[in-house]
Motif scaffolding. Structure first.
Motif, short mmCIF file in Angstrom:
data_model
loop_
_atom_site.label_atom_id
_atom_site.label_comp_id
_atom_site.label_asym_id
_atom_site.label_seq_id
_atom_site.Cartn_x
_atom_site.Cartn_y
_atom_site.Cartn_z
N HIS A 296 0.81 -1.23 0.00
CA HIS A 296 0.00 0.00 0.00
C HIS A 296 0.84 1.28 0.00
CE1 HIS A 296 -3.38 -2.63 0.90
NE2 HIS A 296 -2.67 -3.12 1.93
N GLY A 297 2.13 1.15 -0.21
CA GLY A 297 2.99 2.32 -0.11
C GLY A 297 2.58 3.45 -1.01
N ALA A 298 2.20 3.13 -2.23
CA ALA A 298 1.84 4.19 -3.19
C ALA A 298 0.54 4.87 -2.83
CB ALA A 298 1.75 3.60 -4.60
N GLU A 299 -0.33 4.16 -2.10
CA GLU A 299 -1.65 4.71 -1.77
C GLU A 299 -1.61 5.52 -0.48
OE1 GLU A 299 -4.09 1.30 -1.38
OE2 GLU A 299 -3.57 0.48 -3.36
N LEU A 300 -0.60 5.28 0.33
CA LEU A 300 -0.57 5.92 1.65
C LEU A 300 -0.09 7.36 1.57
CD1 LEU A 300 1.03 3.01 3.71
CD2 LEU A 300 -1.38 3.72 3.74
N PRO A 301 -0.66 8.22 2.43
CA PRO A 301 -0.20 9.61 2.46
C PRO A 301 1.27 9.69 2.89
CG PRO A 301 -2.27 9.35 3.65
CD PRO A 301 -1.78 7.97 3.36
N THR A 302 1.89 10.80 2.52
CA THR A 302 3.31 10.99 2.87
C THR A 302 3.52 10.92 4.37
OG1 THR A 302 3.57 12.42 0.95
CG2 THR A 302 5.26 12.59 2.66
N GLU A 303 2.58 11.47 5.14
CA GLU A 303 2.70 11.48 6.60
C GLU A 303 2.74 10.06 7.15
OE1 GLU A 303 0.26 13.10 10.52
OE2 GLU A 303 -0.38 13.70 8.52
N VAL A 304 1.92 9.16 6.55
CA VAL A 304 1.90 7.76 7.02
C VAL A 304 3.22 7.08 6.67
CG1 VAL A 304 0.78 5.51 6.77
CG2 VAL A 304 -0.60 7.60 6.88
N ASN A 305 3.74 7.31 5.47
CA ASN A 305 5.02 6.72 5.09
C ASN A 305 6.14 7.20 6.02
OD1 ASN A 305 4.85 4.90 2.79
ND2 ASN A 305 3.95 6.65 1.70
N ASP A 306 6.08 8.48 6.43
CA ASP A 306 7.08 9.00 7.38
C ASP A 306 6.98 8.27 8.72
OD1 ASP A 306 7.97 10.74 5.48
OD2 ASP A 306 6.86 12.48 6.26
N ARG A 307 5.75 8.02 9.15
CA ARG A 307 5.56 7.30 10.42
C ARG A 307 6.10 5.86 10.30
NH1 ARG A 307 2.03 9.72 14.15
NH2 ARG A 307 2.31 11.96 13.87
N LEU A 308 5.89 5.24 9.12
CA LEU A 308 6.42 3.89 8.92
C LEU A 308 7.95 3.90 8.98
CD1 LEU A 308 4.09 2.55 6.09
CD2 LEU A 308 4.08 1.88 8.49
N ASP A 309 8.55 4.95 8.40
CA ASP A 309 10.01 5.08 8.48
C ASP A 309 10.48 5.18 9.93
OD1 ASP A 309 10.32 4.98 5.77
OD2 ASP A 309 10.38 7.16 5.50
N GLN A 310 9.73 5.97 10.72
CA GLN A 310 10.08 6.13 12.14
C GLN A 310 9.96 4.81 12.89
OE1 GLN A 310 7.79 9.30 13.87
NE2 GLN A 310 8.60 10.85 12.47
N MET A 311 8.88 4.05 12.58
CA MET A 311 8.69 2.75 13.23
C MET A 311 9.86 1.81 12.91
SD MET A 311 4.62 1.99 12.67
CE MET A 311 4.80 0.31 13.23
N GLN A 312 10.27 1.80 11.64
CA GLN A 312 11.36 0.91 11.26
C GLN A 312 12.68 1.34 11.91
OE1 GLN A 312 11.49 0.15 7.04
NE2 GLN A 312 11.95 -1.99 7.54
N ASN A 313 12.91 2.65 11.98
CA ASN A 313 14.13 3.14 12.64
C ASN A 313 14.14 2.80 14.13
OD1 ASN A 313 15.21 4.23 10.29
ND2 ASN A 313 14.25 6.24 10.60
N LEU A 314 12.94 2.91 14.74
CA LEU A 314 12.85 2.59 16.17
C LEU A 314 13.10 1.12 16.43
CD1 LEU A 314 9.80 4.80 17.25
CD2 LEU A 314 12.17 5.06 17.99
N THR A 315 12.60 0.25 15.56
CA THR A 315 12.85 -1.19 15.75
C THR A 315 14.33 -1.51 15.58
OG1 THR A 315 12.33 -1.63 13.43
CG2 THR A 315 10.55 -1.85 15.01
N LEU A 316 14.97 -0.87 14.59
CA LEU A 316 16.40 -1.08 14.40
C LEU A 316 17.20 -0.56 15.60
CD1 LEU A 316 16.75 -0.08 10.62
CD2 LEU A 316 16.90 -2.39 11.61
N ARG A 317 16.76 0.60 16.12
CA ARG A 317 17.44 1.17 17.30
C ARG A 317 17.26 0.26 18.51
NH1 ARG A 317 19.66 5.52 19.55
NH2 ARG A 317 19.03 6.15 21.63
N MET A 318 16.06 -0.27 18.69
CA MET A 318 15.79 -1.17 19.81
C MET A 318 16.64 -2.43 19.70
SD MET A 318 14.18 -1.50 22.61
CE MET A 318 13.75 -2.76 23.79
N GLU A 319 16.76 -2.95 18.48
CA GLU A 319 17.59 -4.15 18.28
C GLU A 319 19.05 -3.84 18.59
OE1 GLU A 319 18.32 -7.64 14.95
OE2 GLU A 319 16.89 -6.03 14.59
N GLY A 320 19.50 -2.63 18.22
CA GLY A 320 20.87 -2.23 18.52
C GLY A 320 21.11 -2.12 20.02
N LEU A 321 20.13 -1.60 20.76
CA LEU A 321 20.25 -1.50 22.21
C LEU A 321 20.35 -2.89 22.84
CD1 LEU A 321 17.63 1.32 22.96
CD2 LEU A 321 20.11 1.50 23.11
#
Length: 500
Positions: free
Chosen positions: A310-335
């Motif tokens: 659904h990436g193409a259908e989602l608003p830019t704001e939602v895609n930004d939030r998905l980016d933040q979620m993925q970064n947070l999971t990577l950060r949590m795994e690093g911790l």
């Protein structure tokens, strides 16, 4: 009965020959000069009528004319003079006397004499005293020192927290100090267990360990240092550490073995508890590495699927939030990874070798691709005994930090020894200096705490904030300390020691 000056019987000389010798003045003088002990003869008025050189040596030369014909008591203090004149009186009265006298001699020296005085009569019936005095000052001092040494030894043994024992190997007899008896569970005033009874105290599972340790020490002369369990007479099981050294006789057979006993039950229980806690920590590490990471990977996978479907259908704001979620999971795994790394750091066995820090630091630099952009100078680092893998990680973290927090056009790092090599009594201080952004003094302690970043997580390439915590832990694992000097915009220098 008065003693006779000459003794009848088997003297090794014919009596008539002996009498002729003693009438020979030269022979008599030779005998008197050869006797190292003090020799003198006194008349019934306690005056000296004959003395040998050893007697005269007790007086300064200026007094030599006041010895023959004098009691010499005049040259001593009142108490000492009265004491040895009283001994003269006793010898005349009883026939002989025997004394130990500590005197301040007229020549300025002080000593102890063992003096024997014997009464005899001359041909006319006049009474005299024959006196022989031996200087026993050295013997008395040695005896006193030995007694004091024995007293100190007894006090030391009594005050020890460990017990002392001595084993007479040929006769299989063991003597214990009071503390050793207490360690074994016996009354401190008892005789303690015999050789056979001692081995009955040793826990059945540890008898082989004890016997093997003794045999290896007596046969191969390896150090005897063995830990084992005993069962005290009251049934209590205690852990004991025994250390000892044998003594070998001239025939190379061991004659005795002396050592110590220490109750290490509390320490052993702590070690067992630590082992249990380490096992629990390993179990936690397994859970953390598997069970905690799995949900994070699941979240990351769902984010990827949302993007694909659904990436193409989602608003830019939602895609930004998905980016933040993925970064947070990577950060949590690093911790989680850093936590596990820190937890395991103190668990592993130490593997220390002597290494050349110059080579080790160079190999650490090769592991950092961005190091090619900087001017890194390594200057005459020492050889040290350390854990190479851990110390390489230490330098790698410090160098990465120096490169990361630096916006200079030409990044520069110096790695050198900050104290002279001549003084080998102190630890070598290693320094890592950069020309980076610097750290305000307020945060000099904070930077070593885990996950304490001084900047926003997006700044300077992000990170968990665990790097300097690893550095500090590695330094402390080597018995060293770490500190820093830094000011904003003036760069930072980390100083640390590893070992002496």
């Amino acid at each position: 009965m008065p003693a006779r000056l000459l003794v009848d019987g088997p003297t090794g000389l014919n009596p008539s020959v002996a009498m002729d010798l003693f009438r020979n003045n030269e022979f008599t003088e030779l005998v008197l000069r050869s006797i190292p002990d003090v020799f003198f003869i006194k008349d019934d008025q306690y005056r000296i009528v004959l003395g040998n050189p050893a007697l005269f040596a007790l007086y300064p030369e200026s007094m030599h004319n006041r010895i023959i014909g004098y009691t010499t008591a005049e040259e001593y203090d009142e108490e000492q003079a009265a004491a040895f004149l009283e001994n003269d009186r006793i010898a005349f009265e009883k026939g002989e006397s025997e004394t130990f006298e500590t005197l301040d001699f007229p020549n300025g020296k002080r000593g102890t004499l063992y003096t024997r005085k014997i009464r005899f009569n001359d041909a006319a019936g006049n009474q005299y005293l024959l006196g022989i005095a031996r200087d026993v000052t050295g013997i008395i001092e040695k005896q006193k020192a030995l007694e004091e040494s024995d007293e100190r030894y007894e006090l030391a043994v009594r005050g020890l927290t460990v017990g002392v024992w001595d084993w007479d190997i040929p006769n299989e007899k063991i003597v214990y100090s009071p503390r050793a008896l207490e360690v074994l569970g016996f009354r401190p005033d008892s005789a303690g267990p015999t050789y056979d009874q001692f081995f009955e105290l040793v826990h059945p599972e540890d008898v082989t360990t004890v016997v093997r340790g003794i045999e290896e020490h007596l046969e191969d002369r390896e150090p005897y240092d063995v830990g084992y369990r005993i069962r005290r007479p009251d049934g209590a099981v205690r852990w004991i550490r025994a250390r000892a050294q044998a003594i070998w006789a001239d025939n190379s057979k061991p004659s005795r073995m002396t050592g110590s006993l220490e109750d290490i039950t509390t320490r052993k229980r702590s070690e067992l508890l630590l082992i249990q806690q380490n096992e629990q920590l390993n179990e936690f590490a397994h859970i953390a590495s598997h069970d905690l990471k799995a949900p994070l990977r699941g979240i990351s996978a769902h984010v990827e699927m949302l993007r694909e479907d659904h990436g193409a259908e989602l608003p830019t704001e939602v895609n930004d939030r998905l980016d933040q979620m993925q970064n947070l999971t990577l950060r949590m795994e690093g911790l989680i990874v850093d936590l596990l790394k820190l937890a395991k750091m103190d668990q592993g066995e130490r593997y220390e070798v002597e290494i050349d820090l110059n080579s080790l630091v160079s190999s650490a630099v090769e592991l950092i691709p961005e190091a090619e952009e900087a001017d890194i100078e390594i200057r005459e680092l020492p050889h040290l005994t350390c854990e190479p893998v851990a110390v390489r990680e230490l330098f790698k973290n410090l160098i990465q930090n120096a490169l990361k927090y630096n916006h200079s056009e030409q990044k520069r790092i110096e790695i050198f020894c900050a104290n002279p090599a001549e003084d080998t009594s102190i630890a070598r201080i290693i320094a890592v200096r950069d020309n980076g952004i610097g750290i305000p003094k307020t945060y000099h302690d904070t930077v070593f705490k885990i996950f304490r970043r001084l900047h926003a997580k997006e700044e300077f390439g992000g990170g968990t904030g665990a790097g300097l915590t690893f550095v500090k832990r590695i330094v402390e694992r080597h018995g060293g300390k770490i500190w820093m000097e830094s000011e904003p915009e003036k760069g930072t220098t980390f100083f640390f020691t590893l070992s002496v």
